[in-house]
Every structure is written in C-alpha cells, then in structure tokens.
Scaffold this motif. Sequence first.
Motif, PDB file in Angstrom:
ATOM      1  N   THR A 275       0.824  -1.206   0.000  1.00 46.40           N
ATOM      2  CA  THR A 275       0.000   0.000   0.000  1.00 46.40           C
ATOM      3  C   THR A 275       0.855   1.252   0.000  1.00 46.40           C
ATOM      4  OG1 THR A 275      -1.804  -1.135   1.176  1.00 46.40           O
ATOM      5  CG2 THR A 275      -1.779   1.272   1.260  1.00 46.40           C
TER       6      THR A 275
ATOM      7  N   LYS B  40      -5.778   7.199   1.413  1.00 43.10           N
ATOM      8  CA  LYS B  40      -7.022   6.484   1.747  1.00 43.10           C
ATOM      9  C   LYS B  40      -7.650   5.862   0.504  1.00 43.10           C
ATOM     10  CE  LYS B  40      -9.047   9.866   4.005  1.00 43.10           C
ATOM     11  NZ  LYS B  40     -10.061  10.598   4.815  1.00 43.10           N
TER      12      LYS B  40
ATOM     13  N   SER C   6      -7.466   2.130  -0.834  1.00 42.78           N
ATOM     14  CA  SER C   6      -8.345   1.047  -0.374  1.00 42.78           C
ATOM     15  C   SER C   6      -9.160   0.427  -1.503  1.00 42.78           C
ATOM     16  CB  SER C   6      -9.298   1.562   0.714  1.00 42.78           C
ATOM     17  OG  SER C   6     -10.123   2.603   0.215  1.00 42.78           O
TER      18      SER C   6
ATOM     19  N   MET D  32      -6.921  -3.463   2.286  1.00 48.03           N
ATOM     20  CA  MET D  32      -8.341  -3.800   2.157  1.00 48.03           C
ATOM     21  C   MET D  32      -8.531  -5.203   1.597  1.00 48.03           C
ATOM     22  SD  MET D  32     -11.420  -2.845   2.686  1.00 48.03           S
ATOM     23  CE  MET D  32     -11.342  -1.075   2.932  1.00 48.03           C
TER      24      MET D  32
ATOM     25  N   LEU E 269      -7.214  -3.670  10.300  1.00 48.66           N
ATOM     26  CA  LEU E 269      -7.294  -2.772   9.147  1.00 48.66           C
ATOM     27  C   LEU E 269      -7.266  -1.314   9.596  1.00 48.66           C
ATOM     28  CD1 LEU E 269      -7.734  -2.498   6.057  1.00 48.66           C
ATOM     29  CD2 LEU E 269     -10.204  -2.498   6.531  1.00 48.66           C
TER      30      LEU E 269
ATOM     31  N   TYR F  96      -4.162   1.462   8.923  1.00 50.36           N
ATOM     32  CA  TYR F  96      -4.398   2.725   8.229  1.00 50.36           C
ATOM     33  C   TYR F  96      -4.016   3.915   9.122  1.00 50.36           C
ATOM     34  CZ  TYR F  96      -6.441   1.312   3.801  1.00 50.36           C
ATOM     35  OH  TYR F  96      -6.599   0.821   2.529  1.00 50.36           O
TER      36      TYR F  96
END
Length: 219
Positions: free
Chosen positions: A20, A156, A159, A170, A190, A194
Amino acid sequence: MNWEVMAEYLPLYQEAMVLTLRIGWLGIILAIALGLACAMVTHHRIPVLRQLAKAYIELFRNTPLLVQLFFIYFGLPKIGISMEAETCGVIGLALLGGSYMAETFRSGLEAIESIQMESALSLGMTKTQAMWHVVLPQAVSISVPAFVANVIFLLKETSVFSAISLMDLMFTAKDLIGLYYKTAESLFLLVIFYLIILLPVSVLGSLVERRLRYAGFGD
C-alpha cells in the motif's frame, strides 16, 4: 476479540502495508509532478496546453478512482495496452492525484500578488528565476494545508486497489474475513494499520504548516 488470531494475521497486514505504501507514495510523487506542471500551464494561460490541462483536471476530478482503475486495468488491454496491476494502481493514483494537486498549486500561485514577480524582475532576475526563487516558494507554503489533505485523501483511496486484485490492506482484510469469518479482528487490524500510515502524515503536515506560518511565508 481474539488476540492470538490478530497476532497470526499481523505478518499478512505488514506485507499489505508495504504494498500500500509503495503504490501510494509512488502515485503521490507522480501526482505532485503532474499537478505542478498542470498548475503552471493553467496559471500562465499557455494556449492549447491550458485547455488540455483543464479538460484533464475536470475529467479525473469528477470520476471515481475505481472507474479509472477499471478502465486502465480492464479497458486498455482491449486495445493492446496491458500492464501489471501494481503499475495500473500507480498510474491511476497519479492521474487522480495530479488533478487535485493541480488545483491546489494553481490556487497557491494565484494567491501571490503580481508585485512579487515585478519586484523580482526589477532586481534583474529572469522570469524563470523569479518563479523558482520568489513566487513558487510562497505559493507552495500557502498550499500546504490543501496539499496535506490531498496526500491523506490519496493514501485512503488506495483502499479501492483490491478491486484489481492488488493485495493491499483492504484486500487482505476482505480475504481473511471471507476465509475465516474473523470480522472483528480483521477490521480492527485494518483500522490500526491505516492509522499507522495516515497519522504520521497528518502530524507532520501540521508541523510543517505551523513552521511556515511562523516563518511568515505568504504574508
């Protein structure tokens, strides 16, 4: 809440966080470069390029990232352009982010009074030097709050990468929930991961904004 289960899942989330972050920051770096280029084009009203930049900004700001990713990942192969999912993710995030960054930088540039440029030119600077050393630093400092908000927004938005089979945070959470039905544990991890990604960005952005404000840039 089963802590042993979460300890077992932890390595999977760590791997997903690395993916990510890699995709997110690569996309953001490209978005900054693209956004700055578009902002300069629109600010200086360069013919043709200005219209193209505005069309790009409106197109990508007003369509969801998920739709853009589907077009890149599933649509482009129909015309012979195939890319790996990770590359598609970086490109999609860069294109979306570039459209937001362009407006952020453009608003910063337009907030600088024309007298700044005129004064720099009167001191013997070229337009390029005046833009680089006088106007741009002030514009960037003014843009910091919106810039940080855009960075958080783009991180964000990663995701949705699970939709193109990228094993991001995700995807990992949904996969574990589907396999083992440990919903609470999976979602808790999760959220934690984040927060690990986004909180430092938010805190650092606030510190930079405060430092620039105290320094008096843009006043």
